[in-house]
Design an enzyme around this catalytic site. Sequence first.
Site, PDB file in Angstrom:
ATOM      1  N   GLU A   1       5.459  -8.538 -17.648  1.00  0.00           N
ATOM      2  CA  GLU A   1       4.660  -7.323 -17.493  1.00  0.00           C
ATOM      3  C   GLU A   1       4.247  -6.774 -18.858  1.00  0.00           C
ATOM      4  OE1 GLU A   1       3.520  -6.024 -14.457  1.00  0.00           O
ATOM      5  OE2 GLU A   1       4.197  -8.064 -14.096  1.00  0.00           O
TER       6      GLU A   1
ATOM      7  N   ASN B   1      -1.957 -12.153 -14.227  1.00  0.00           N
ATOM      8  CA  ASN B   1      -1.578 -12.158 -12.817  1.00  0.00           C
ATOM      9  C   ASN B   1      -2.529 -11.225 -12.059  1.00  0.00           C
ATOM     10  OD1 ASN B   1      -0.320 -11.938 -10.333  1.00  0.00           O
ATOM     11  ND2 ASN B   1       1.360 -10.650 -11.102  1.00  0.00           N
TER      12      ASN B   1
ATOM     13  N   ARG C   1      -3.365   7.978 -10.985  1.00  0.00           N
ATOM     14  CA  ARG C   1      -4.551   8.047 -11.855  1.00  0.00           C
ATOM     15  C   ARG C   1      -5.824   8.401 -11.093  1.00  0.00           C
ATOM     16  NH1 ARG C   1      -3.992   2.443 -14.756  1.00  0.00           N
ATOM     17  NH2 ARG C   1      -2.518   2.116 -13.052  1.00  0.00           N
TER      18      ARG C   1
ATOM     19  N   ASN D   1     -45.363  13.767  25.867  1.00  0.00           N
ATOM     20  CA  ASN D   1     -45.706  14.273  24.541  1.00  0.00           C
ATOM     21  C   ASN D   1     -45.091  15.661  24.385  1.00  0.00           C
ATOM     22  OD1 ASN D   1     -47.677  13.764  22.094  1.00  0.00           O
ATOM     23  ND2 ASN D   1     -47.704  15.937  22.598  1.00  0.00           N
TER      24      ASN D   1
ATOM     25  N   GLY E   1       1.925   2.760  -2.874  1.00  0.00           N
ATOM     26  CA  GLY E   1       1.783   3.508  -4.125  1.00  0.00           C
ATOM     27  C   GLY E   1       1.000   4.799  -3.939  1.00  0.00           C
TER      28      GLY E   1
ATOM     29  N   LYS F   1     -30.321  15.560  19.202  1.00  0.00           N
ATOM     30  CA  LYS F   1     -28.882  15.391  19.422  1.00  0.00           C
ATOM     31  C   LYS F   1     -28.625  15.108  20.889  1.00  0.00           C
ATOM     32  CE  LYS F   1     -26.098  18.152  21.079  1.00  0.00           C
ATOM     33  NZ  LYS F   1     -25.323  19.312  21.554  1.00  0.00           N
TER      34      LYS F   1
ATOM     35  N   ASN G   1     -30.628  25.010  24.001  1.00  0.00           N
ATOM     36  CA  ASN G   1     -29.547  24.418  24.795  1.00  0.00           C
ATOM     37  C   ASN G   1     -28.268  25.237  24.740  1.00  0.00           C
ATOM     38  OD1 ASN G   1     -29.278  23.755  22.058  1.00  0.00           O
ATOM     39  ND2 ASN G   1     -28.009  21.977  22.528  1.00  0.00           N
TER      40      ASN G   1
ATOM     41  N   ALA H   1       0.829  -1.207   0.000  1.00  0.00           N
ATOM     42  CA  ALA H   1       0.000   0.000   0.000  1.00  0.00           C
ATOM     43  C   ALA H   1       0.862   1.255   0.000  1.00  0.00           C
ATOM     44  CB  ALA H   1      -0.926  -0.014   1.206  1.00  0.00           C
TER      45      ALA H   1
ATOM     46  N   ALA I   1     -49.137  25.921  25.637  1.00  0.00           N
ATOM     47  CA  ALA I   1     -48.584  26.155  24.299  1.00  0.00           C
ATOM     48  C   ALA I   1     -47.994  27.561  24.204  1.00  0.00           C
ATOM     49  CB  ALA I   1     -49.672  25.978  23.254  1.00  0.00           C
TER      50      ALA I   1
HETATM   51  C1  UD1 Z   1       1.171  -5.610 -10.710  1.00  0.00           C
HETATM   52  C2  UD1 Z   1       1.899  -6.842 -11.226  1.00  0.00           C
HETATM   53  C3  UD1 Z   1       1.155  -7.360 -12.456  1.00  0.00           C
HETATM   54  C4  UD1 Z   1      -0.278  -7.672 -12.076  1.00  0.00           C
HETATM   55  C5  UD1 Z   1      -0.948  -6.456 -11.458  1.00  0.00           C
HETATM   56  C6  UD1 Z   1      -2.302  -6.845 -10.911  1.00  0.00           C
HETATM   57  C7  UD1 Z   1       4.266  -6.457 -10.738  1.00  0.00           C
HETATM   58  C8  UD1 Z   1       5.579  -6.110 -11.273  1.00  0.00           C
HETATM   59  N1  UD1 Z   1       3.256  -6.480 -11.587  1.00  0.00           N
HETATM   60  O1  UD1 Z   1       1.261  -4.640 -11.720  1.00  0.00           O
HETATM   61  O2  UD1 Z   1       1.786  -8.529 -12.925  1.00  0.00           O
HETATM   62  O3  UD1 Z   1      -0.987  -8.101 -13.221  1.00  0.00           O
HETATM   63  O4  UD1 Z   1      -0.165  -5.944 -10.359  1.00  0.00           O
HETATM   64  O5  UD1 Z   1      -2.975  -5.723 -10.447  1.00  0.00           O
HETATM   65  O6  UD1 Z   1       4.145  -6.751  -9.549  1.00  0.00           O
HETATM   66  N2  UD1 Z   1       3.467  -0.851  -4.801  1.00  0.00           N
HETATM   67  C9  UD1 Z   1       4.258  -0.456  -3.753  1.00  0.00           C
HETATM   68  N3  UD1 Z   1       5.509  -0.026  -3.995  1.00  0.00           N
HETATM   69  C10 UD1 Z   1       6.035   0.019  -5.241  1.00  0.00           C
HETATM   70  C11 UD1 Z   1       5.223  -0.367  -6.328  1.00  0.00           C
HETATM   71  C12 UD1 Z   1       3.939  -0.791  -6.070  1.00  0.00           C
HETATM   72  O7  UD1 Z   1       3.825  -0.515  -2.599  1.00  0.00           O
HETATM   73  O8  UD1 Z   1       7.202   0.422  -5.374  1.00  0.00           O
HETATM   74  C13 UD1 Z   1       2.114  -1.316  -4.517  1.00  0.00           C
HETATM   75  C14 UD1 Z   1       1.050  -0.420  -5.127  1.00  0.00           C
HETATM   76  O9  UD1 Z   1       0.658   0.577  -4.201  1.00  0.00           O
HETATM   77  C15 UD1 Z   1      -0.068  -1.411  -5.393  1.00  0.00           C
HETATM   78  C16 UD1 Z   1       0.653  -2.725  -5.649  1.00  0.00           C
HETATM   79  O10 UD1 Z   1       1.945  -2.577  -5.110  1.00  0.00           O
HETATM   80  O11 UD1 Z   1      -0.915  -1.565  -4.258  1.00  0.00           O
HETATM   81  C17 UD1 Z   1       0.733  -3.054  -7.145  1.00  0.00           C
HETATM   82  O12 UD1 Z   1       1.511  -2.037  -7.774  1.00  0.00           O
HETATM   83  P1  UD1 Z   1       1.176  -1.474  -9.218  1.00  0.00           P
HETATM   84  O13 UD1 Z   1       2.165  -0.445  -9.567  1.00  0.00           O
HETATM   85  O14 UD1 Z   1      -0.260  -1.103  -9.273  1.00  0.00           O
HETATM   86  O15 UD1 Z   1       1.458  -2.766 -10.101  1.00  0.00           O
HETATM   87  P2  UD1 Z   1       0.891  -3.073 -11.536  1.00  0.00           P
HETATM   88  O16 UD1 Z   1       1.682  -2.331 -12.529  1.00  0.00           O
HETATM   89  O17 UD1 Z   1      -0.574  -2.900 -11.535  1.00  0.00           O
END
Ligand code: UD1
Length: 457
Positions: free
Chosen positions: A154, A169, A15, A376, A11, A350, A385, A9, A422
């Site tokens: 990839e 994947n 987008r 009532n 990233g 409240k 209040n 988590a 009233a």
């Molecule tokens: C990744 C997979 C791909 C798969 C896809 C499924 C790799 C190289 N590729 O691609 O094969 O089909 O997920 O959704 O793993 N994250 C980090 N740190 C980083 C990079 C990513 O924590 O340095 C986290 C992102 O926040 C995300 C997850 O890893 O939650 C996946 O990263 P993302 O960049 O979305 O990978 P994809 O390119 O979608």
Amino acid sequence: MEASAIILAAGEGTRMKSKKPKVAHEVLGKPLVRWVVDAAHEAGMQDVVCVLGHAREQVIPLVEADTQVVFQEQRLGTGDAVNAAREALAGKQGSVVVLSGDSPLITPATLESLVRVREAEDAAVVVLTMVLDEPFGYGRIVRAADGTVERIVEQKDCTAEEAAITECNSGFYCFDVEALFWALSQVSNDNSQGEYYLTDVLEICRNAGRKVISFSTDDPAECGGVNSRIQLAAATKAAQRRINARHMAEGVTMTDPEQVWIGPDVRIERDVEILPMTMLMGSTTVGEDSVIGPNTRLTDTTVGRGCTVDETVAVEAAIDDGATCGPRAYLRPGAHLCEGAKAGTHVEIKKSTVGAGSKVPHLSYIGDATIGTGVNIGAGTITCNYDGANKHKTFIGDDVFVGSDTMLVAPVTVGDRALIGAGSVITKDVSEGALGLGRARQTELPGWADEHRKTQH
Ligand code: UD1
Ligand code: CA
């Protein structure tokens, strides 16, 4: 089951075009990463490690209570992200599942299957795969001539031939924890994105003679990741349908489930009826035989049995058995309708208790008040209040009758069985059984109106 989980988590989620990190965005009132953490716990994972990076200060409060938080300092790829959990899992053996913090629909059952399959096969890796009509963007599963999984390529590194592969994947895996961290040390960033790919672990393990296998899901919706607001809406729709189907299967009626939104942690008993345009969020619970909606939003609210809650907004409120609410009631935090009580139309309550069988039927504001049983409250009554600086309390005893359009200027107490005329402005306490009147005395000038009319035109 002896297994750990690593949730990626770190990233940013560019987008999403948001100041909020992607995993903090919500599906049905719950942040994406919480869905994943809860699925891991529900599947029985002992250690759950969250890898955070971007805007970590916004994500830490969401996960720190029940996971171990580690940081990826630079986002060098999914392999690097998993590597950030190396120390947190040092000395562990057995299975570790890797999950994406942006894929909220994964089920505990699927996670358990990944672990079970890996253990049964003594595999280094089990990758969850799915076949998609439009595989663009996903890593593709490349199989050897004998059908076994060879590697994952990839999108950006695909040859035209590989790009035609539809088996993808999902981003969910179960690894043998020792094999995982051993193989991660061998992963390089020699690819089109210059990243350390977690997916390279598969080929490395296979080349080392370890078993690499796939597990497929027939419900690709379960693996759906959220990268954009459009996908966030799609995940919400899928979650809505899944949750509503579960409640209907358990005996809840919904006139139109497409117009009902229920959070994942809401509990609803049998024979509840939910009418259109209703949202039940957070830790809300609804007891047997209650009718909720239409046009109702309940958050962290408890509804008892046999209640009617019509066109109501309630937040952190309690509605006891047989109570009725609305249409157009607003119950704010701390509002408590006891058994059989009523909050009627255009009524705001409240931090107040409305005793058993007591009624606030029309056009009232009740704040910081305790109302006894069998009371009532007449139309248009307001508890004053707030004096501009402080909040004050109103106490109303049992069996009190408050006439319409009364202002109860707090702090004030009205004793049991008292009656308020009233239109009163009540600034002093009213004793038990007394009549309280606080209004201008009416006078009458006989014939005055008729005379007055004659002087006009
Ligand atoms: C990744 C997979 C791909 C798969 C896809 C499924 C790799 C190289 N590729 O691609 O094969 O089909 O997920 O959704 O793993 N994250 C980090 N740190 C980083 C990079 C990513 O924590 O340095 C986290 C992102 O926040 C995300 C997850 O890893 O939650 C996946 O990263 P993302 O960049 O979305 O990978 P994809 O390119 O979608
Ligand atoms: Ca992704």
